[in-house]
Design an enzyme around this catalytic site. Structure first.
Site, PDB file in Angstrom:
ATOM      1  N   LYS A 211       0.864  -1.181   0.000  1.00 28.62           N
ATOM      2  CA  LYS A 211       0.000   0.000   0.000  1.00 28.62           C
ATOM      3  C   LYS A 211       0.903   1.234   0.000  1.00 28.62           C
ATOM      4  O   LYS A 211       1.455   1.634   1.018  1.00 28.62           O
ATOM      5  CB  LYS A 211      -0.908   0.059   1.235  1.00 28.62           C
ATOM      6  CG  LYS A 211      -2.000   1.120   1.030  1.00 28.62           C
ATOM      7  CD  LYS A 211      -2.492   1.761   2.291  1.00 28.62           C
ATOM      8  CE  LYS A 211      -1.640   2.882   2.781  1.00 28.62           C
ATOM      9  NZ  LYS A 211      -1.518   4.045   1.894  1.00 28.62           N
ATOM     10  N   GLU A 286       9.895   1.344  10.426  1.00 27.24           N
ATOM     11  CA  GLU A 286      10.927   2.357  10.237  1.00 27.24           C
ATOM     12  C   GLU A 286      10.214   3.690  10.402  1.00 27.24           C
ATOM     13  O   GLU A 286       9.480   4.116   9.516  1.00 27.24           O
ATOM     14  CB  GLU A 286      11.547   2.170   8.840  1.00 27.24           C
ATOM     15  CG  GLU A 286      12.918   2.763   8.734  1.00 27.24           C
ATOM     16  CD  GLU A 286      12.849   4.134   8.151  1.00 27.24           C
ATOM     17  OE1 GLU A 286      12.781   5.102   8.949  1.00 27.24           O
ATOM     18  OE2 GLU A 286      12.833   4.257   6.920  1.00 27.24           O
ATOM     19  N   CYS A 320      13.511  10.833   6.989  1.00 29.24           N
ATOM     20  CA  CYS A 320      13.565  10.530   8.430  1.00 29.24           C
ATOM     21  C   CYS A 320      14.997  10.519   8.943  1.00 29.24           C
ATOM     22  O   CYS A 320      15.215  10.479  10.143  1.00 29.24           O
ATOM     23  CB  CYS A 320      12.848   9.223   8.722  1.00 29.24           C
ATOM     24  SG  CYS A 320      13.287   7.960   7.563  1.00 29.24           S
ATOM     25  N   GLU A 417      10.268  16.157  14.748  1.00 28.71           N
ATOM     26  CA  GLU A 417      10.846  16.124  13.405  1.00 28.71           C
ATOM     27  C   GLU A 417      10.169  17.211  12.562  1.00 28.71           C
ATOM     28  O   GLU A 417       8.958  17.143  12.324  1.00 28.71           O
ATOM     29  CB  GLU A 417      10.523  14.747  12.829  1.00 28.71           C
ATOM     30  CG  GLU A 417      11.423  14.259  11.771  1.00 28.71           C
ATOM     31  CD  GLU A 417      11.065  12.829  11.354  1.00 28.71           C
ATOM     32  OE1 GLU A 417       9.959  12.355  11.664  1.00 28.71           O
ATOM     33  OE2 GLU A 417      11.898  12.198  10.694  1.00 28.71           O
TER      34      GLU A 417
HETATM   35  P1  ADP Z   1       3.435  10.731   6.756  1.00 28.46           P
HETATM   36  O1  ADP Z   1       3.064  11.680   7.832  1.00 28.46           O
HETATM   37  O2  ADP Z   1       4.864  10.704   6.427  1.00 28.46           O
HETATM   38  O3  ADP Z   1       2.528  10.756   5.567  1.00 28.46           O
HETATM   39  P2  ADP Z   1       2.022   8.429   7.649  1.00 28.46           P
HETATM   40  O4  ADP Z   1       2.440   7.508   8.740  1.00 28.46           O
HETATM   41  O5  ADP Z   1       0.776   9.190   7.830  1.00 28.46           O
HETATM   42  O6  ADP Z   1       3.289   9.323   7.420  1.00 28.46           O
HETATM   43  O7  ADP Z   1       1.903   7.654   6.270  1.00 28.46           O
HETATM   44  C1  ADP Z   1       2.759   6.589   5.899  1.00 28.46           C
HETATM   45  C2  ADP Z   1       1.914   5.522   5.233  1.00 28.46           C
HETATM   46  O8  ADP Z   1       0.987   5.021   6.194  1.00 28.46           O
HETATM   47  C3  ADP Z   1       1.081   6.024   4.066  1.00 28.46           C
HETATM   48  O9  ADP Z   1       1.014   5.011   3.075  1.00 28.46           O
HETATM   49  C4  ADP Z   1      -0.273   6.239   4.706  1.00 28.46           C
HETATM   50  O10 ADP Z   1      -1.344   6.169   3.772  1.00 28.46           O
HETATM   51  C5  ADP Z   1      -0.317   5.068   5.654  1.00 28.46           C
HETATM   52  N1  ADP Z   1      -1.280   5.196   6.759  1.00 28.46           N
HETATM   53  C6  ADP Z   1      -1.722   6.314   7.356  1.00 28.46           C
HETATM   54  N2  ADP Z   1      -2.611   5.996   8.323  1.00 28.46           N
HETATM   55  C7  ADP Z   1      -2.736   4.641   8.326  1.00 28.46           C
HETATM   56  C8  ADP Z   1      -3.500   3.695   9.092  1.00 28.46           C
HETATM   57  N3  ADP Z   1      -4.308   4.072  10.070  1.00 28.46           N
HETATM   58  N4  ADP Z   1      -3.347   2.385   8.806  1.00 28.46           N
HETATM   59  C9  ADP Z   1      -2.516   1.987   7.831  1.00 28.46           C
HETATM   60  N5  ADP Z   1      -1.774   2.815   7.086  1.00 28.46           N
HETATM   61  C10 ADP Z   1      -1.867   4.130   7.325  1.00 28.46           C
END
Ligand code: ADP
Length: 517
Positions: A211, A286, A320, A417
């Protein structure tokens, strides 16, 4: 001249960074060209078929430099994710039984195809993520290197024979693939964060549901198209995108998914870790960092400036491992601040397709607002903006490369960050103080030190509570070294000979009754 005087004299006015106006016309023609290329895909990949969401819903993918819509991709959820899991589960049976040499050949072919489409993939990364084309092309090579490396490692997944404790027994250890892997990736490296996970997973016989971030799915889909062209069988690599929490929940709930691998924010990583408990899945995370970059009085000034600049401003500060706190010893502080600010001032800001640009836009408006709020917090607590400190006149999500001095540990800039082109400078007196400041965080991903003293190098690198340490070097990531953090920066390592262990189970076998006739 002191830093304070430089600021007063306005030798470093905030509008100085050179700029390049985005050429909307040029970007549109690049986008149109890419849409006609053989690697452009805008649907999900399930069981080797390109498909939309079951209800036809889509979401837009935008170019952060111009705001233009590049494509609509399916807004998928639980249903499509469960289909993807089923196809990965079915494919596991045959993929895991292929010989390592057969899997290695597929991966090698995938690597070759990625490299022969380097230019298009680089353009796609710049278009949907915003980083300068040169950096994007660098990401393609870096991303591809994980596929090449793990194509080679596929053939080296050795087990062990353990000297037996009883004469009639033989003990050994097999390494076997964990099974179906759910891989959730962020937008800052649209290709490399995927290949770093999918490379080792496929090498040892796992199948994967990826995903990608909804902000940058097109690079992931193009890479998946190349995987199909390379002969990786249908169902071995699946890609879904859309409703992130629903997709995440479906991956977590399924007993068929045996491992989650995630790169992204600490908050989402913690949710996934908790969610994985329900089916006791393997998990690698990570997560965010808060990298200290310590410059000692005895450092070579040019090396420190060059290293800190690279560690801070790569990808406009959106990695990161970006230096988040530049911690400088009092004897070199003024000189460093002056030389560093001059270097930052020369960073060209603009759309990633313009020649000479090294700073692209931030990923979205929320990212800019976060940077603004951290700067406000720092100013309100006594920090001084030496350079930049505001949105760029280019508009959109462009932000001026910024240097902030007099930063203190309690400010958001030092605690969290910033994920943007902002370099906070902190001052310290002694080595012990530098180590204390550096370790005063829940994060533990990357740290950098600049010193010419060998004994100090060893003392400090051993004392740093971090998974990665760069000594007199600001760019340290490579496919041959283990990447990962300690404390709340994550679990597990990616890349290198260690990276493949994350996708392997150990099976201990005790073969008894050897002496029976
Ligand atoms: P960033 O702030 O760098 O976008 P996120 O952790 O929000 O970091 O996003 C990293 C990945 O995690 C993306 O692919 C995002 O769509 C996914 N993501 C965000 N929320 C969820 C969730 N509740 N469950 C699974 N994946 C998620």
């Amino acid at each position: 001249m002191t830093v304070a005087r430089l600021a007063r004299c306005k030798i470093l006015p905030s509008h100085l960074p050179r700029m390049h106006l985005p050429s909307a016309h040029r970007q549109m023609s690049i986008a149109a060209g890419l849409k006609n290329s053989s690697i452009f895909r805008s649907q999900g990949l399930i069981g080797g078929k390109w498909i939309g969401a079951h209800d036809g819903k889509t979401i837009q993918v935008n170019n952060p430099a111009t705001g233009e819509i590049i494509a609509d991709v399916p807004f998928m959820g639980r249903r499509e994710t469960n289909d993807a899991i089923s196809s990965a589960y079915n494919a596991f049976n045959s993929w895991s039984k292929q010989t390592a040499a057969e899997r290695s050949k597929c991966l090698r072919k995938w690597y070759d195809l990625i490299m022969s489409h380097k230019e298009e993939l680089g353009q796609l990364i710049t278009l949907e993520q915003g980083k300068p084309l040169k950096e994007a092309l660098g990401e393609v090579s870096y991303g591809a290197s994980f596929i090449e490396f793990f194509a080679e490692e596929a053939k080296r997944v050795y087990g062990d024979i353990i000297p037996a404790t009883l004469a009639d027994r033989r003990l050994f250890v097999l390494k076997q693939p964990v099974g179906v892997v759910g891989a959730i990736t962020p937008w800052n490296f649209p290709l490399a964060m995927i290949t770093r996970k999918v490379g080792p997973a496929l090498a040892c016989g796992c199948t994967v549901v990826v995903k990608p971030s909804e902000l940058t799915p097109l690079t992931a889909l193009a890479a998946a198209e190349l995987a199909l062209q390379a002969g990786i069988p249908p169902g071995v690599l699946n890609v879904v995108m859309g409703n992130a929490p629903d997709i995440g929940d479906a991956l977590l709930a399924s007993p068929q998914v045996r491992k989650i691998t995630f790169t992204g924010s600490t908050a989402v990583g913690k949710k996934l870790m908790a969610g994985a408990a329900g089916t006791v899945k393997r998990i690698s995370l990570e997560l965010g960092g808060n990298a200290p970059c310590i410059v000692f009085d005895d450092a070579d000034l040019d090396v420190a400036v060059k290293g800190a600049l690279a560690a801070k401003f790569r990808n406009s500060g959106q990695t990161c491992v970006c230096a988040n706190r530049i911690i400088v010893q009092e004897g070199i502080y003024e000189k460093f601040a002056e030389a560093f600010s001059k270097a930052v001032q020369n960073l060209q800001v603009g759309d990633g397709f313009s020649e000479g640009v090294v700073q692209g836009p931030l990923i979205n408006e929320a990212a800019v607002q976060k940077v603004e709020s951290y700067i406000q917090d720092a100013i309100s607590k006594g920090a001084k903006v030496l350079l930049g400190g505001k949105r760029h006149s280019l508009g959109m999500t462009f932000y001026e490369p910024t240097v902030v001095t007099d930063v203190k540990s309690e400010m958001l800039l030092a605690r969290e960050e910033v994920f943007g082109p902002v370099a906070p400078l902190l001052q310290f007196k002694t080595e012990e103080e530098a180590i204390r400041i550096a370790n005063d965080t829940n994060s533990g991903l990357a740290a950098y030190i600049f010193t010419n003293n060998v004994q100090r190098t060893w003392r400090v690198l051993e004392a740093l509570e971090y998974g990665l340490v760069g000594v007199n070097e600001g760019i340290i990531s490579t496919e041959v070294a283990p990447f990962g953090g300690v404390k709340q920066s994550g679990l597990g390592r990616e890349g290198s000979k260690y990276g493949i262990d994350e996708y392997l189970e150990l099976k201990y076998v005790c073969l008894g009754d050897m002496n029976r006739k």
